[in-house]
Design an enzyme around this catalytic site. Sequence first.
Site, PDB file in Angstrom:
ATOM      1  N   HIS A 145     117.428  10.084 -18.489  1.00  0.00           N
ATOM      2  CA  HIS A 145     117.552   9.887 -19.930  1.00  0.00           C
ATOM      3  C   HIS A 145     118.976  10.239 -20.334  1.00  0.00           C
ATOM      4  O   HIS A 145     119.506  11.281 -19.958  1.00  0.00           O
ATOM      5  CB  HIS A 145     116.545  10.779 -20.641  1.00  0.00           C
TER       6      HIS A 145
ATOM      7  N   ASN B  85     122.433   8.561 -27.327  1.00  0.00           N
ATOM      8  CA  ASN B  85     121.056   8.844 -26.943  1.00  0.00           C
ATOM      9  C   ASN B  85     120.155   7.833 -27.655  1.00  0.00           C
ATOM     10  O   ASN B  85     119.979   7.896 -28.860  1.00  0.00           O
ATOM     11  CB  ASN B  85     120.702  10.272 -27.348  1.00  0.00           C
TER      12      ASN B  85
ATOM     13  N   CYS C  29     111.785  10.888 -26.002  1.00  0.00           N
ATOM     14  CA  CYS C  29     112.773  10.452 -25.004  1.00  0.00           C
ATOM     15  C   CYS C  29     112.184  10.309 -23.603  1.00  0.00           C
ATOM     16  O   CYS C  29     112.787   9.668 -22.746  1.00  0.00           O
ATOM     17  CB  CYS C  29     113.960  11.414 -24.982  1.00  0.00           C
TER      18      CYS C  29
END
Length: 333
Positions: free
Chosen positions: A260, A290, A127
């Site tokens: 993020h 996500n 990520c």
Amino acid sequence: MTDIPAPSFARYSRITGTGSLLPARRVTNDELAAELGARGIETSDEWIVARTGIRARHFAASDVAASDLAVQAARHALEAAGRRASDIDLIIVATSTPDMVFPSTACIVQQKLGVHGCPAFDVQAVCSGFVYALTVADSMIKSGAASKALVIGAEVFSRILDFNDRGTCVLFGDGAGAVVLEASDRPGILASDLHADGRHVGILCVPGHVSGGQVLGDPLLKMDGQAVFKLAVGVLESAARAVLEKAGRSESDIDWLIPHQANIRIMQGTAKKLKLPLDKLVVTVDEHGNTSAASIPLALDVAVRAGRVKPGDTLMLEGVGGGFTWGAVLLDF
């Protein structure tokens, strides 16, 4: 690739175009809860929203690869920058869900864009991948090794989710985001700060690999959510403060925080630690879930195209992911 002459001026890098792509299939929490319920796994829209802020995510069709999403996002970014694919002399793709073991997804993107000769490679920092990739591209441009780069985050995380684990399968989605990063005599990227701590490998991982034509171990995502949450808020704040110090800026200089998009509580917690009002926080996790390395450039492109992020704004980009990796980039847009 033709030789790039050494710069005769102070050389910086600036984002000149952004782009993104979401798969056509949008899956709401209610739809996902119904699918999981058929498997005997209970969850609900209320349960997911309360814990994550996520209301929907997008899943790619079975015949769509990360490179397919990446190419479309790249084309949108090139169009925004007023560039052609043939102008690009560096391609970096951040992904944890590559098309193949090898070659890199970046090389596949290069082929699909119809260009050849320039460096093309993947960055794998989960990520945090886009922040890592942007930092590498910035360094190569500043050194004179490149002048116009495509930096892409692209993921098809739906392929590695365990749909028997409601604690993880409701969190992730697929998508891609891209930027064109170009050499400039004006500062764009002001500072970056990257870190990793391999002691935490086990809290977020896909513990499987291919050997002899067989998958060994478990090829599905595993996460210790509480451990990730505890680490994330602290390291995101420290990375943000580090880039501010390097750039000689303060929290009050930040026009937009684009983190993020993992969990709304982590994002809001970071904003509060930086004393930023929540209306300076770019949020897409509610609609995207996500999307790992794609989440920051996706959120950036959404904010740019909505007219929120404007030329001259100062942006804080930051990510945290498996590895355990984290980092931040401060830039003038």
